[in-house]
Design a protein around this motif. Structure first.
Motif, mmCIF file in Angstrom:
data_model
loop_
_atom_site.group_PDB
_atom_site.id
_atom_site.type_symbol
_atom_site.label_atom_id
_atom_site.label_comp_id
_atom_site.label_asym_id
_atom_site.label_seq_id
_atom_site.Cartn_x
_atom_site.Cartn_y
_atom_site.Cartn_z
ATOM 1 N N CYS A 120 0.840 -1.186 0.000
ATOM 2 C CA CYS A 120 0.000 0.000 0.000
ATOM 3 C C CYS A 120 0.880 1.243 0.000
ATOM 4 O O CYS A 120 2.057 1.167 0.354
ATOM 5 C CB CYS A 120 -0.861 -0.048 1.282
ATOM 6 S SG CYS A 120 -2.122 1.220 1.443
ATOM 7 N N VAL A 121 0.316 2.380 -0.402
ATOM 8 C CA VAL A 121 1.019 3.660 -0.330
ATOM 9 C C VAL A 121 0.175 4.664 0.455
ATOM 10 O O VAL A 121 -1.044 4.518 0.554
ATOM 11 C CB VAL A 121 1.334 4.245 -1.730
ATOM 12 C CG1 VAL A 121 2.330 3.382 -2.465
ATOM 13 C CG2 VAL A 121 0.076 4.460 -2.546
ATOM 14 N N TYR A 122 0.861 5.648 1.002
ATOM 15 C CA TYR A 122 0.186 6.765 1.661
ATOM 16 C C TYR A 122 0.340 7.982 0.761
ATOM 17 O O TYR A 122 1.462 8.372 0.412
ATOM 18 C CB TYR A 122 0.798 7.042 3.037
ATOM 19 C CG TYR A 122 0.167 8.237 3.704
ATOM 20 C CD1 TYR A 122 -1.069 8.119 4.345
ATOM 21 C CD2 TYR A 122 0.775 9.485 3.657
ATOM 22 C CE1 TYR A 122 -1.663 9.225 4.930
ATOM 23 C CE2 TYR A 122 0.181 10.589 4.247
ATOM 24 C CZ TYR A 122 -1.041 10.449 4.880
ATOM 25 O OH TYR A 122 -1.635 11.537 5.455
ATOM 26 N N LEU A 123 -0.790 8.556 0.370
ATOM 27 C CA LEU A 123 -0.807 9.725 -0.504
ATOM 28 C C LEU A 123 -1.241 10.938 0.302
ATOM 29 O O LEU A 123 -2.331 10.949 0.884
ATOM 30 C CB LEU A 123 -1.774 9.488 -1.671
ATOM 31 C CG LEU A 123 -1.511 8.226 -2.507
ATOM 32 C CD1 LEU A 123 -2.628 8.011 -3.518
ATOM 33 C CD2 LEU A 123 -0.156 8.314 -3.204
ATOM 34 N N GLY A 168 3.655 10.181 0.040
ATOM 35 C CA GLY A 168 4.350 10.497 1.289
ATOM 36 C C GLY A 168 5.069 9.290 1.865
ATOM 37 O O GLY A 168 6.134 9.404 2.464
ATOM 38 N N ILE A 169 4.463 8.120 1.689
ATOM 39 C CA ILE A 169 5.076 6.851 2.102
ATOM 40 C C ILE A 169 4.857 5.881 0.953
ATOM 41 O O ILE A 169 3.715 5.618 0.569
ATOM 42 C CB ILE A 169 4.441 6.282 3.395
ATOM 43 C CG1 ILE A 169 4.447 7.319 4.523
ATOM 44 C CG2 ILE A 169 5.174 5.006 3.826
ATOM 45 C CD1 ILE A 169 3.657 6.907 5.757
ATOM 46 N N ASP A 170 5.940 5.380 0.395
ATOM 47 C CA ASP A 170 5.794 4.454 -0.730
ATOM 48 C C ASP A 170 5.782 3.010 -0.242
ATOM 49 O O ASP A 170 5.918 2.739 0.957
ATOM 50 C CB ASP A 170 6.855 4.721 -1.807
ATOM 51 C CG ASP A 170 8.282 4.475 -1.358
ATOM 52 O OD1 ASP A 170 8.509 3.660 -0.447
ATOM 53 O OD2 ASP A 170 9.197 5.099 -1.949
ATOM 54 N N ALA A 171 5.605 2.081 -1.165
ATOM 55 C CA ALA A 171 5.529 0.654 -0.829
ATOM 56 C C ALA A 171 6.905 0.022 -0.677
ATOM 57 O O ALA A 171 7.026 -1.194 -0.584
ATOM 58 C CB ALA A 171 4.715 -0.077 -1.895
ATOM 59 N N HIS A 172 7.953 0.859 -0.647
ATOM 60 C CA HIS A 172 9.327 0.373 -0.493
ATOM 61 C C HIS A 172 9.922 0.783 0.855
ATOM 62 O O HIS A 172 11.122 0.626 1.077
ATOM 63 C CB HIS A 172 10.199 0.913 -1.631
ATOM 64 C CG HIS A 172 9.599 0.681 -2.978
ATOM 65 N ND1 HIS A 172 9.539 -0.556 -3.579
ATOM 66 C CD2 HIS A 172 8.974 1.536 -3.826
ATOM 67 C CE1 HIS A 172 8.923 -0.458 -4.742
ATOM 68 N NE2 HIS A 172 8.566 0.802 -4.918
ATOM 69 N N GLY A 173 9.095 1.350 1.738
ATOM 70 C CA GLY A 173 9.551 1.731 3.072
ATOM 71 C C GLY A 173 10.051 3.159 3.198
ATOM 72 O O GLY A 173 10.514 3.555 4.264
#
Length: 192
Positions: A120-123, A168-173
């Protein structure tokens, strides 16, 4: 930094290509959910009861919109983001059961990057843009759990080019908010 136009439901390959700092415009269905809605989803999950909406590939928007009912239709008047960190403690359990691919809100979600990794990602959406956000809502398709109150109900929104949203937060940490916190702390320590 790249710009992407994505449509829901989102697939894993849609979010894996995103990196922190990219800009996203989202079209399709977005579900609003704040504290009470998250708690209700988790309660139903604990009882193995089905949700009245599908979170497969979903985008959840941390938002308590202001809606107006005209005849038999709802219309969004204001739909700005709310502070996402309040939902951080409920997010790991939510993502265990549901394949939500994007969380949208403001301010980041402290300590959640590991939970989002590969899922998941945070947008991030800029606070204070409630009218701009409402302008991207083309249709209110449904409202779920209205008994929770207008800001806490789950609103099923059809959006077009919703954004700009910043990864703001990607799926790669990678977590932009954590990087800013660390840089600010380091700068403060150097001043002392």
């Amino acid at each position: 930094m790249s710009t992407y136009e994505l449509c829901t439901p989102l697939k894993k390959e849609d979010i894996i290509k995103l990196v922190a700092g990219d800009v996203v415009y989202l079209s399709g269905i977005v579900y609003t959910a704040r504290d009470e809605a998250h708690a209700h989803i988790l309660e139903l999950d604990d009882r193995n009861e089905e949700l009245p909406f599908d979170l497969e590939g979903a985008a959840i928007y941390h938002c308590g919109p202001l809606m107006l009912k005209e005849e038999d239709k709802w219309r969004a008047i204001a739909a700005g983001p709310t502070t996402s960190d309040r939902m951080a403690r409920m997010t790991p359990k939510l993502l265990e059961k549901h394949t939500v691919r994007a969380l949208i809100g403001k301010g980041g979600m402290q300590g959640i990057a590991g939970t989002l990794e590969d899922k998941c990602v945070y947008l991030a959406y800029t606070g204070g843009c409630a009218a701009l956000a409402a302008g991207s809502i083309k249709k209110v398709r449904s409202v779920h759990w209205p008994q929770l109150g207008m800001p806490e109900a789950v609103w099923e929104l059809e959006v077009e080019r919703f954004g700009p949203l910043v990864v703001g937060i990607d799926a790669h940490g990678n977590d932009i908010f954590e990087k800013v916190r660390k840089n600010a702390l380091n700068a403060f320590c150097q001043l002392r």
